[in-house]
Design a protein around this motif. Structure first.
Motif, PDB file in Angstrom:
ATOM      1  N   LYS A 154       1.000  25.600  -0.602  1.00  0.00           N
ATOM      2  CA  LYS A 154       0.419  24.444   0.088  1.00  0.00           C
ATOM      3  C   LYS A 154       1.097  23.156  -0.354  1.00  0.00           C
ATOM      4  O   LYS A 154       1.431  22.300   0.474  1.00  0.00           O
ATOM      5  CB  LYS A 154      -1.091  24.385  -0.184  1.00  0.00           C
ATOM      6  N   THR A 155       1.297  22.988  -1.652  1.00  0.00           N
ATOM      7  CA  THR A 155       1.917  21.758  -2.142  1.00  0.00           C
ATOM      8  C   THR A 155       3.398  21.690  -1.753  1.00  0.00           C
ATOM      9  O   THR A 155       3.911  20.608  -1.458  1.00  0.00           O
ATOM     10  CB  THR A 155       1.774  21.638  -3.669  1.00  0.00           C
ATOM     11  N   ARG A 156       4.074  22.819  -1.742  1.00  0.00           N
ATOM     12  CA  ARG A 156       5.487  22.822  -1.369  1.00  0.00           C
ATOM     13  C   ARG A 156       5.677  22.536   0.119  1.00  0.00           C
ATOM     14  O   ARG A 156       6.698  21.967   0.526  1.00  0.00           O
ATOM     15  CB  ARG A 156       6.136  24.164  -1.722  1.00  0.00           C
ATOM     16  N   GLN A 185       0.835  -1.202   0.000  1.00  0.00           N
ATOM     17  CA  GLN A 185       0.000   0.000   0.000  1.00  0.00           C
ATOM     18  C   GLN A 185       0.870   1.253   0.000  1.00  0.00           C
ATOM     19  O   GLN A 185       1.951   1.278   0.581  1.00  0.00           O
ATOM     20  CB  GLN A 185      -0.911   0.039   1.228  1.00  0.00           C
ATOM     21  N   LYS A 186       0.361   2.287  -0.670  1.00  0.00           N
ATOM     22  CA  LYS A 186       0.936   3.618  -0.595  1.00  0.00           C
ATOM     23  C   LYS A 186      -0.200   4.625  -0.489  1.00  0.00           C
ATOM     24  O   LYS A 186      -1.265   4.438  -1.077  1.00  0.00           O
ATOM     25  CB  LYS A 186       1.792   3.928  -1.832  1.00  0.00           C
ATOM     26  N   THR A 187       0.055   5.693   0.241  1.00  0.00           N
ATOM     27  CA  THR A 187      -0.929   6.767   0.365  1.00  0.00           C
ATOM     28  C   THR A 187      -0.382   8.026  -0.309  1.00  0.00           C
ATOM     29  O   THR A 187       0.766   8.423  -0.049  1.00  0.00           O
ATOM     30  CB  THR A 187      -1.256   7.055   1.842  1.00  0.00           C
ATOM     31  N   PHE A 188      -1.185   8.606  -1.165  1.00  0.00           N
ATOM     32  CA  PHE A 188      -0.776   9.771  -1.947  1.00  0.00           C
ATOM     33  C   PHE A 188      -1.528  11.013  -1.469  1.00  0.00           C
ATOM     34  O   PHE A 188      -2.745  10.961  -1.219  1.00  0.00           O
ATOM     35  CB  PHE A 188      -1.068   9.555  -3.438  1.00  0.00           C
ATOM     36  N   ASP A 189      -0.787  12.132  -1.357  1.00  0.00           N
ATOM     37  CA  ASP A 189      -1.430  13.443  -1.173  1.00  0.00           C
ATOM     38  C   ASP A 189      -1.798  13.955  -2.561  1.00  0.00           C
ATOM     39  O   ASP A 189      -0.918  14.145  -3.404  1.00  0.00           O
ATOM     40  CB  ASP A 189      -0.484  14.420  -0.488  1.00  0.00           C
ATOM     41  N   PRO A 201       4.734  17.766   3.781  1.00  0.00           N
ATOM     42  CA  PRO A 201       5.895  16.891   4.044  1.00  0.00           C
ATOM     43  C   PRO A 201       5.785  15.590   3.258  1.00  0.00           C
ATOM     44  O   PRO A 201       4.694  15.022   3.115  1.00  0.00           O
ATOM     45  CB  PRO A 201       5.812  16.643   5.556  1.00  0.00           C
ATOM     46  N   ARG A 202       6.907  15.129   2.745  1.00  0.00           N
ATOM     47  CA  ARG A 202       6.932  13.875   1.992  1.00  0.00           C
ATOM     48  C   ARG A 202       7.364  12.732   2.908  1.00  0.00           C
ATOM     49  O   ARG A 202       8.429  12.796   3.525  1.00  0.00           O
ATOM     50  CB  ARG A 202       7.898  13.983   0.811  1.00  0.00           C
ATOM     51  N   PRO A 203       6.570  11.668   2.995  1.00  0.00           N
ATOM     52  CA  PRO A 203       6.917  10.555   3.888  1.00  0.00           C
ATOM     53  C   PRO A 203       8.142   9.773   3.416  1.00  0.00           C
ATOM     54  O   PRO A 203       8.783   9.095   4.209  1.00  0.00           O
ATOM     55  CB  PRO A 203       5.658   9.685   3.861  1.00  0.00           C
ATOM     56  N   ARG A 204       8.452   9.863   2.113  1.00  0.00           N
ATOM     57  CA  ARG A 204       9.623   9.159   1.573  1.00  0.00           C
ATOM     58  C   ARG A 204      10.133   9.914   0.348  1.00  0.00           C
ATOM     59  O   ARG A 204       9.388  10.679  -0.273  1.00  0.00           O
ATOM     60  CB  ARG A 204       9.257   7.714   1.198  1.00  0.00           C
ATOM     61  N   PRO A 205      11.403   9.718  -0.027  1.00  0.00           N
ATOM     62  CA  PRO A 205      11.940  10.395  -1.217  1.00  0.00           C
ATOM     63  C   PRO A 205      11.220   9.924  -2.482  1.00  0.00           C
ATOM     64  O   PRO A 205      10.771   8.789  -2.573  1.00  0.00           O
ATOM     65  CB  PRO A 205      13.411   9.973  -1.231  1.00  0.00           C
ATOM     66  N   GLY A 206      11.147  10.806  -3.452  1.00  0.00           N
ATOM     67  CA  GLY A 206      10.521  10.439  -4.719  1.00  0.00           C
ATOM     68  C   GLY A 206      10.038  11.662  -5.459  1.00  0.00           C
ATOM     69  O   GLY A 206       9.909  12.748  -4.882  1.00  0.00           O
ATOM     70  N   PRO A 207       9.782  11.509  -6.746  1.00  0.00           N
ATOM     71  CA  PRO A 207       9.342  12.651  -7.555  1.00  0.00           C
ATOM     72  C   PRO A 207       7.889  13.026  -7.277  1.00  0.00           C
ATOM     73  O   PRO A 207       7.117  12.233  -6.734  1.00  0.00           O
ATOM     74  CB  PRO A 207       9.495  12.131  -8.989  1.00  0.00           C
ATOM     75  N   VAL A 208       7.541  14.244  -7.656  1.00  0.00           N
ATOM     76  CA  VAL A 208       6.153  14.722  -7.589  1.00  0.00           C
ATOM     77  C   VAL A 208       5.532  14.521  -8.974  1.00  0.00           C
ATOM     78  O   VAL A 208       6.098  14.955  -9.982  1.00  0.00           O
ATOM     79  CB  VAL A 208       6.100  16.208  -7.194  1.00  0.00           C
ATOM     80  N   LEU A 210       7.489  27.053 -12.147  1.00  0.00           N
ATOM     81  CA  LEU A 210       7.482  27.863 -10.933  1.00  0.00           C
ATOM     82  C   LEU A 210       8.244  27.168  -9.813  1.00  0.00           C
ATOM     83  O   LEU A 210       9.015  27.801  -9.079  1.00  0.00           O
ATOM     84  CB  LEU A 210       6.041  28.164 -10.510  1.00  0.00           C
ATOM     85  N   HIS A 211       8.030  25.870  -9.658  1.00  0.00           N
ATOM     86  CA  HIS A 211       8.757  25.130  -8.626  1.00  0.00           C
ATOM     87  C   HIS A 211      10.261  25.173  -8.870  1.00  0.00           C
ATOM     88  O   HIS A 211      11.048  25.442  -7.949  1.00  0.00           O
ATOM     89  CB  HIS A 211       8.281  23.670  -8.595  1.00  0.00           C
ATOM     90  N   ILE A 212      10.677  24.902 -10.099  1.00  0.00           N
ATOM     91  CA  ILE A 212      12.105  24.892 -10.422  1.00  0.00           C
ATOM     92  C   ILE A 212      12.718  26.270 -10.178  1.00  0.00           C
ATOM     93  O   ILE A 212      13.807  26.393  -9.583  1.00  0.00           O
ATOM     94  CB  ILE A 212      12.312  24.472 -11.895  1.00  0.00           C
ATOM     95  N   LEU A 213      12.025  27.302 -10.611  1.00  0.00           N
ATOM     96  CA  LEU A 213      12.574  28.655 -10.517  1.00  0.00           C
ATOM     97  C   LEU A 213      12.628  29.158  -9.076  1.00  0.00           C
ATOM     98  O   LEU A 213      13.553  29.887  -8.701  1.00  0.00           O
ATOM     99  CB  LEU A 213      11.766  29.602 -11.403  1.00  0.00           C
ATOM    100  N   ILE A 214      11.653  28.789  -8.263  1.00  0.00           N
ATOM    101  CA  ILE A 214      11.703  29.178  -6.847  1.00  0.00           C
ATOM    102  C   ILE A 214      12.872  28.481  -6.164  1.00  0.00           C
ATOM    103  O   ILE A 214      13.608  29.095  -5.374  1.00  0.00           O
ATOM    104  CB  ILE A 214      10.371  28.843  -6.146  1.00  0.00           C
TER     105      ILE A 214
END
Length: 428
Positions: free
Chosen positions: A81-83, A53-57, A86-93, A110-114
């Motif tokens: 809000k998305t930034r 199982q995995k839980t996704f936000d 907290p991420r429970p484990r490493p991984g891409p968005v 926007l994420h990359i530039l911030i």
């Protein structure tokens, strides 16, 4: 479905679990806001002998139109809000829209530039987007989306993230006051910026989001956003021979909370206790009346179509607290009681528009009430204090409303008193 077109296959169901190949997908939590929805989605793999199982936000920006751009303040709210999640484990968005290039490209850029700005103190928007387009063709589709990146980053550079966790605000505000930094500026500096953003007085200014009632504009009504609904507030002038239109609006929009500002407001369209009146095709009865505080009175109304036996219970809060801006702590306490009542009704009866009826002379108070309620809703929903952008959203809702530095500080004081009195920060 989007704009009547099928854009994406459903991969979750808010109402029941769904089977997708070797996966079971179940939505465990859902929270709908005016501009976006937040979900907790649990995915169970069933192919192997051992279940995993995995839980996704899941963040779903519902108000961003295809090929278009959202309101910048709404985009920033969603982005922070998305930034902050907290991420429970490493991984891409994982990011997607329909084609996966326009809105998706804008959001990723926007994420990359911030991140680039935070790391180096510099920005190269053209270079970043060119690199993105080398990896995926046509990332950021339109000129408007490209401009949106610049405008949004300008906000980030100038103001930063102006919201603050509730526990931080509660600890810092008593000692720092106007010197408390929220984002890149202090409260005093943000107050000065709010004053500079006031629109020039214009007697002929156009009103945005004006609503028609019964196909006419005899009854002045404007829609404004709450945290939960795009038209969470219906701002209406005190009716003059248009009481039937006001009640038609209230019943047809399923507005279950009615606020009247001023001791005399409501006399023309709300019956005395134990009396019944008809306004056009709507029957209104005042069931009882209770004084909640020195300046807030609650009337319970039974409202329905004259030809229908089904009635709805509407709460009418008559507010007679302040005639001009004030920093009185007692007034803030009365307003907090009122807004706690409003919040409880939203939770009990699900999200519905709040109708606010006021005289033209009380326009600023009506707008201020919306702002204060949104500030408290932000605290309750996001466990964060956001004052600056909540004020900005309402600066052009109605023309010729000018906010002062004292008004802004009143909003800041309200947030602190609310946190101190309710203990919302303990949920952090």
């Amino acid at each position: 479905m989007e704009a009547g077109r099928h854009k994406c296959e459903p991969y979750w169901d808010d109402d029941k679990p769904m089977a997708v190949s070797f996966f079971n997908v179940a939505v465990k939590e859902t929270f709908h806001l005016a501009e976006y929805s937040i979900r907790k989605i649990q995915v169970t793999q069933t192919k192997s002998g051992k279940l995993t199982q995995k839980t996704f936000d899941h963040y779903h920006f519902t108000s961003w139109p295809d090929h278009g751009v959202p309101n910048v303040l709404d985009l920033l709210d969603f982005l922070w809000k998305t930034r902050d999640t907290p991420r429970p484990r490493p991984g891409p968005v994982l990011v997607h829209c329909s084609a996966g290039i326009g809105r998706t490209g804008t959001y990723i850029a926007l994420h990359i530039l911030i991140d680039e700005m935070n790391a180096t103190g510099q920005l190269n928007i053209l270079q970043t987007i060119t690199k993105m387009r080398h990896q995926r063709k046509n990332m950021i589709q339109t000129k408007e989306q490209y401009e949106c990146v610049f405008i949004t980053l300008l906000e980030v550079v100038k103001y930063g993230q102006t919201s603050m966790p509730t526990n931080h605000y509660l600890q810092a505000y008593p000692t720092k006051g106007g010197n408390l930094t929220m984002g890149r500026k202090t409260i005093d500096q943000l107050a000065e910026d709010i004053v500079s953003m006031n629109s020039p007085h214009n007697a002929d200014a156009q009103v945005k989001n004006r609503l028609w009632v019964n196909g006419q504009q005899d009854q002045f009504v404007v829609g404004a956003p709450s945290q939960l609904l795009k038209q969470g507030y219906l701002l209406a002038h005190t009716p003059y021979k248009t009481e039937h239109l006001l009640w038609k609006l209230i019943t047809e929009t399923n507005s279950l909370t009615l606020i009247t500002l001023g001791a005399e407001t409501g006399l023309e369209f709300i019956p005395h206790p134990s009396h019944i009146c008809e306004y056009g095709r709507v029957t209104v009865a005042t069931v009882n009346e209770t004084r909640l505080t020195r300046g807030v009175t609650l009337k319970t109304l039974s409202v329905g179509k004259t030809s229908d036996s089904e009635k709805k219970e509407i709460a009418n809060y008559s507010v007679d607290l302040w005639s001009d801006e004030t920093d009185s702590s007692s007034v803030i306490e009365h307003l907090i009681i009122l807004m706690e009542q409003m919040e409880n009704r939203q939770k009990k009866l699900k999200s519905h528009p709040v109708t606010i009826v006021f005289n033209v002379s009380d326009t600023k108070q009506a707008i201020s009430l919306c702002i204060m309620n949104n500030i408290m809703s932000t605290i309750s929903v996001h466990k964060g204090v956001e004052i600056f952008n909540n004020v900005r959203r309402f600066q052009d809702v109605l023309p010729n409303v000018e906010f002062t530095e004292e008004t802004f500080r009143l909003f800041c004081q309200l947030a602190f008193v609310y946190l101190e009195s309710t203990g919302v920060y303990t949920n952090m």
